[in-house]
Design a protein around this motif. Structure first.
Motif, PDB file in Angstrom:
ATOM      1  N   TYR A   1      61.579  52.871  74.332  1.00 46.18           N
ATOM      2  CA  TYR A   1      60.321  53.086  75.053  1.00 46.18           C
ATOM      3  C   TYR A   1      60.151  52.089  76.193  1.00 46.18           C
ATOM      4  O   TYR A   1      60.472  50.905  76.060  1.00 46.18           O
ATOM      5  CB  TYR A   1      59.126  52.951  74.102  1.00 46.18           C
TER       6      TYR A   1
ATOM      7  N   ASP B   1      57.874  49.673  78.597  1.00 46.87           N
ATOM      8  CA  ASP B   1      56.793  48.748  78.244  1.00 46.87           C
ATOM      9  C   ASP B   1      55.422  49.405  78.295  1.00 46.87           C
ATOM     10  O   ASP B   1      54.545  49.112  77.485  1.00 46.87           O
ATOM     11  CB  ASP B   1      56.806  47.519  79.151  1.00 46.87           C
ATOM     12  N   ASP B   2      55.209  50.303  79.260  1.00 49.79           N
ATOM     13  CA  ASP B   2      53.905  50.944  79.450  1.00 49.79           C
ATOM     14  C   ASP B   2      53.876  52.387  78.944  1.00 49.79           C
ATOM     15  O   ASP B   2      53.039  53.184  79.359  1.00 49.79           O
ATOM     16  CB  ASP B   2      53.501  50.898  80.926  1.00 49.79           C
ATOM     17  N   ALA B   3      54.744  52.718  78.012  1.00 43.85           N
ATOM     18  CA  ALA B   3      54.832  54.090  77.487  1.00 43.85           C
ATOM     19  C   ALA B   3      53.536  54.508  76.804  1.00 43.85           C
ATOM     20  O   ALA B   3      52.762  53.665  76.323  1.00 43.85           O
ATOM     21  CB  ALA B   3      55.993  54.190  76.501  1.00 43.85           C
ATOM     22  N   GLU B   4      53.324  55.819  76.765  1.00 45.09           N
ATOM     23  CA  GLU B   4      52.196  56.396  76.047  1.00 45.09           C
ATOM     24  C   GLU B   4      52.703  57.489  75.113  1.00 45.09           C
ATOM     25  O   GLU B   4      53.588  58.262  75.478  1.00 45.09           O
ATOM     26  CB  GLU B   4      51.183  57.034  77.000  1.00 45.09           C
TER      27      GLU B   4
ATOM     28  N   HIS C   1      49.002  53.291  73.643  1.00 38.78           N
ATOM     29  CA  HIS C   1      49.298  52.743  74.967  1.00 38.78           C
ATOM     30  C   HIS C   1      50.202  51.520  74.821  1.00 38.78           C
ATOM     31  O   HIS C   1      49.817  50.549  74.162  1.00 38.78           O
ATOM     32  CB  HIS C   1      48.015  52.318  75.685  1.00 38.78           C
ATOM     33  N   GLY C   2      51.373  51.575  75.393  1.00 40.21           N
ATOM     34  CA  GLY C   2      52.263  50.419  75.442  1.00 40.21           C
ATOM     35  C   GLY C   2      53.081  50.195  74.186  1.00 40.21           C
ATOM     36  O   GLY C   2      52.793  50.736  73.113  1.00 40.21           O
ATOM     37  N   ARG C   3      54.104  49.384  74.355  1.00 36.28           N
ATOM     38  CA  ARG C   3      55.041  49.120  73.254  1.00 36.28           C
ATOM     39  C   ARG C   3      54.387  48.406  72.082  1.00 36.28           C
ATOM     40  O   ARG C   3      54.815  48.568  70.946  1.00 36.28           O
ATOM     41  CB  ARG C   3      56.238  48.335  73.766  1.00 36.28           C
TER      42      ARG C   3
ATOM     43  N   GLU D   1      51.305  48.882  70.732  1.00 36.76           N
ATOM     44  CA  GLU D   1      50.693  49.885  69.858  1.00 36.76           C
ATOM     45  C   GLU D   1      51.755  50.793  69.242  1.00 36.76           C
ATOM     46  O   GLU D   1      51.631  51.192  68.081  1.00 36.76           O
ATOM     47  CB  GLU D   1      49.657  50.708  70.626  1.00 36.76           C
TER      48      GLU D   1
ATOM     49  N   ALA E   1      58.832  57.217  78.775  1.00 35.61           N
ATOM     50  CA  ALA E   1      57.594  56.823  79.447  1.00 35.61           C
ATOM     51  C   ALA E   1      56.392  57.553  78.853  1.00 35.61           C
ATOM     52  O   ALA E   1      55.302  56.985  78.763  1.00 35.61           O
ATOM     53  CB  ALA E   1      57.688  57.097  80.946  1.00 35.61           C
ATOM     54  N   GLU E   2      56.593  58.809  78.465  1.00 34.43           N
ATOM     55  CA  GLU E   2      55.517  59.616  77.887  1.00 34.43           C
ATOM     56  C   GLU E   2      56.086  60.464  76.764  1.00 34.43           C
ATOM     57  O   GLU E   2      57.216  60.956  76.865  1.00 34.43           O
ATOM     58  CB  GLU E   2      54.908  60.544  78.933  1.00 34.43           C
TER      59      GLU E   2
END
Length: 121
Positions: free
Chosen positions: A30, A32-35, A52-54, A56, A111-112
């Protein structure tokens, strides 16, 4: 097996990560800013659970991989910077979970993700 354009992300990398014993290998895939948008009986389509983010995502994976269950990548289709896959899981007591995901890759990282899951009750 497909490979996303210009990345090291491929079906076997995803398989090893999903079928591993911890969530660490999967978390490494993932951005860093993946959702992740999770849809199931508790988080319905009009109000999905969104991670939101790695950080979580790591909490979710730590919880899931601490359970007495197995994970298997059943199918994966890749095209460019998108992939869709089916994952089946089974708890030690026989309860089954089926998850379908659609992911978007950016620079070889997830990323998503839209995750739809159902389980035995």
């Amino acid at each position: 097996m497909g490979t996303a354009t210009g990345s090291a992300f491929d079906t076997e990398t995803l398989r090893r990560a999903i079928e591993g014993n911890t969530g660490n290998s999967l978390l490494a895939l993932y951005a860093d800013d993946a959702e992740i948008h999770i849809i199931d009986r508790n988080a319905q389509p009009s109000h999905p659970k969104v991670l939101h983010g790695r950080g979580e995502i790591a909490e979710l994976l730590d919880d899931v991989y601490s359970r007495d269950m197995t994970h298997k990548l059943d199918q994966c289709v890749m095209q460019g910077d998108h992939a869709a896959f089916t994952e089946s899981c089974q708890y030690g007591d026989g309860t089954r979970v089926l998850a379908e995901s659609m992911i978007t890759l950016r620079d070889g990282k997830i990323a998503e993700q839209i995750l739809i899951q159902a389980w035995d009750e």
